[in-house]
Write a protein that holds these residues in place. Sequence first.
Motif, short mmCIF file in Angstrom:
data_model
loop_
_atom_site.label_atom_id
_atom_site.label_comp_id
_atom_site.label_asym_id
_atom_site.label_seq_id
_atom_site.Cartn_x
_atom_site.Cartn_y
_atom_site.Cartn_z
N MET A 184 -7.25 67.88 49.01
CA MET A 184 -8.60 68.40 49.01
C MET A 184 -8.57 69.81 48.42
SD MET A 184 -11.30 68.85 52.14
CE MET A 184 -11.95 67.21 52.02
N LYS A 185 -9.38 70.01 47.38
CA LYS A 185 -9.41 71.31 46.70
C LYS A 185 -10.72 72.06 46.86
CE LYS A 185 -6.20 69.96 43.08
NZ LYS A 185 -5.99 69.82 41.64
N ARG A 186 -11.85 71.34 46.81
CA ARG A 186 -13.16 72.00 46.82
C ARG A 186 -14.16 71.25 47.69
NH1 ARG A 186 -12.53 71.36 41.01
NH2 ARG A 186 -11.38 73.16 40.24
N ILE A 187 -15.07 72.04 48.26
CA ILE A 187 -16.18 71.51 49.04
C ILE A 187 -17.48 71.94 48.38
CG2 ILE A 187 -17.38 71.56 51.28
CD1 ILE A 187 -14.72 70.24 51.58
N ALA A 188 -18.38 71.00 48.17
CA ALA A 188 -19.73 71.34 47.70
C ALA A 188 -20.57 71.67 48.93
CB ALA A 188 -20.36 70.18 46.94
N VAL A 189 -21.24 72.81 48.87
CA VAL A 189 -22.11 73.21 49.98
C VAL A 189 -23.54 73.28 49.46
CG1 VAL A 189 -22.66 75.01 51.66
CG2 VAL A 189 -20.27 74.48 51.14
N TYR A 190 -24.40 72.54 50.11
CA TYR A 190 -25.83 72.55 49.82
C TYR A 190 -26.49 73.44 50.87
CZ TYR A 190 -24.32 68.34 47.37
OH TYR A 190 -23.65 67.45 46.57
N CYS A 191 -27.25 74.42 50.42
CA CYS A 191 -27.89 75.34 51.37
C CYS A 191 -29.07 76.04 50.71
CB CYS A 191 -26.89 76.37 51.89
SG CYS A 191 -26.09 77.38 50.64
N GLY A 192 -29.79 76.80 51.50
CA GLY A 192 -31.02 77.42 51.05
C GLY A 192 -30.85 78.54 50.04
N SER A 193 -31.83 78.65 49.17
CA SER A 193 -31.90 79.79 48.25
C SER A 193 -32.71 80.92 48.90
CB SER A 193 -32.54 79.38 46.92
OG SER A 193 -33.86 78.91 47.14
N ARG A 194 -33.00 80.75 50.17
CA ARG A 194 -33.62 81.79 51.00
C ARG A 194 -32.69 82.05 52.18
NH1 ARG A 194 -39.84 79.53 51.35
NH2 ARG A 194 -40.24 79.61 49.10
N ASP A 195 -32.91 83.18 52.85
CA ASP A 195 -32.07 83.55 53.99
C ASP A 195 -32.43 82.80 55.26
OD1 ASP A 195 -30.69 85.40 52.45
OD2 ASP A 195 -31.93 87.09 53.12
N GLY A 196 -33.65 82.31 55.35
CA GLY A 196 -34.11 81.70 56.59
C GLY A 196 -34.64 82.75 57.54
N ALA A 197 -35.25 82.32 58.61
CA ALA A 197 -35.95 83.23 59.52
C ALA A 197 -35.05 83.89 60.56
CB ALA A 197 -37.07 82.45 60.24
N LYS A 198 -33.83 83.38 60.72
CA LYS A 198 -32.95 83.90 61.76
C LYS A 198 -31.66 84.44 61.15
CE LYS A 198 -34.89 80.69 65.04
NZ LYS A 198 -34.70 79.51 65.84
N PRO A 199 -31.21 85.60 61.60
CA PRO A 199 -29.97 86.20 61.07
C PRO A 199 -28.75 85.31 61.21
CG PRO A 199 -31.17 87.80 62.41
CD PRO A 199 -31.87 86.48 62.58
N ILE A 200 -28.75 84.40 62.18
CA ILE A 200 -27.60 83.52 62.40
C ILE A 200 -27.30 82.67 61.17
CG2 ILE A 200 -28.97 81.66 63.48
CD1 ILE A 200 -25.48 82.58 64.66
N PHE A 201 -28.32 82.35 60.36
CA PHE A 201 -28.08 81.52 59.18
C PHE A 201 -27.22 82.27 58.16
CE2 PHE A 201 -32.43 79.73 60.39
CZ PHE A 201 -31.87 78.73 61.18
N LYS A 202 -27.53 83.54 57.92
CA LYS A 202 -26.70 84.34 57.01
C LYS A 202 -25.30 84.54 57.58
CE LYS A 202 -28.24 87.97 54.87
NZ LYS A 202 -28.92 89.23 54.49
N GLN A 203 -25.22 84.78 58.88
CA GLN A 203 -23.93 84.99 59.51
C GLN A 203 -23.05 83.75 59.36
OE1 GLN A 203 -25.05 85.94 63.53
NE2 GLN A 203 -25.88 87.94 62.97
N GLU A 204 -23.65 82.59 59.56
CA GLU A 204 -22.88 81.35 59.45
C GLU A 204 -22.50 81.05 58.01
OE1 GLU A 204 -20.53 78.70 61.19
OE2 GLU A 204 -21.87 79.96 62.38
N ALA A 205 -23.36 81.42 57.05
CA ALA A 205 -23.01 81.25 55.63
C ALA A 205 -21.78 82.09 55.30
CB ALA A 205 -24.19 81.63 54.74
N LYS A 206 -21.75 83.31 55.79
CA LYS A 206 -20.58 84.18 55.57
C LYS A 206 -19.35 83.57 56.24
CE LYS A 206 -23.19 88.46 55.20
NZ LYS A 206 -23.49 89.77 55.81
N MET A 207 -19.51 83.07 57.46
CA MET A 207 -18.39 82.47 58.18
C MET A 207 -17.86 81.24 57.46
SD MET A 207 -16.21 82.48 60.58
CE MET A 207 -16.82 83.78 61.63
N LEU A 208 -18.76 80.40 56.97
CA LEU A 208 -18.32 79.21 56.25
C LEU A 208 -17.58 79.61 54.97
CD1 LEU A 208 -18.11 76.17 55.87
CD2 LEU A 208 -20.41 76.20 54.87
N GLY A 209 -18.10 80.58 54.24
CA GLY A 209 -17.42 81.04 53.03
C GLY A 209 -16.04 81.58 53.32
#
Length: 181
Positions: free
Chosen positions: A1-26
């Motif tokens: 396994m080399k790469r994962i495609a991640v589908y996600c918003g082109s907006r931040d969303g209404a809650k800071p947890i979404f950005k935090q989790e995007a950083k964590m996933l990255g």
Amino acid sequence: MKRIAVYCGSRDGAKPIFKQEAKMLGTTLANEKLGLVYGGATVGLMGEIANAVMETGGEVIGVMPEVLIAREITAHHITKVIETNSMHERKQQMIDLADGFIAMPGGPGTMEEWFEVVTWAKIGLHQKPIGLLNTNGFYDGLIQFLETMEENGFLSGPERSQLIIENTSERLIERIKENMQ
């Protein structure tokens, strides 16, 4: 396994947890030596995850269709940008480049892309793992709907069990890697 495609918003969303989790996933992807394939933008959760992978020393491939180049600021600081003529070409490129798929919180485009890989798995066009990152219960309604599909005979138990659903990035990546063994 080399790469994962991640589908996600082109907006931040209404809650800071979404950005935090995007950083964590990255960060988790990069630490696990998994490259990111994503929509190629610098905005929203897409930008957050790409930045986190790059800051952690990972590989990032952005796939951006011409129709979105003017609307979404294309990330030129990433490993590679692939421009496509259409959304269909974008989705095909992302599927071809990825060894697995994850949907983070996002809008209709996120769901459309994720459901396409779910459908393709169902009809046997790929056997790659498919994850759903249920940050802060974002996908609770969808999970219930998938259960309703199964209860009513539109989704089989084995098809439903192919979907890897977790609430944290670390656990989701762990289970996707287990699924590849």
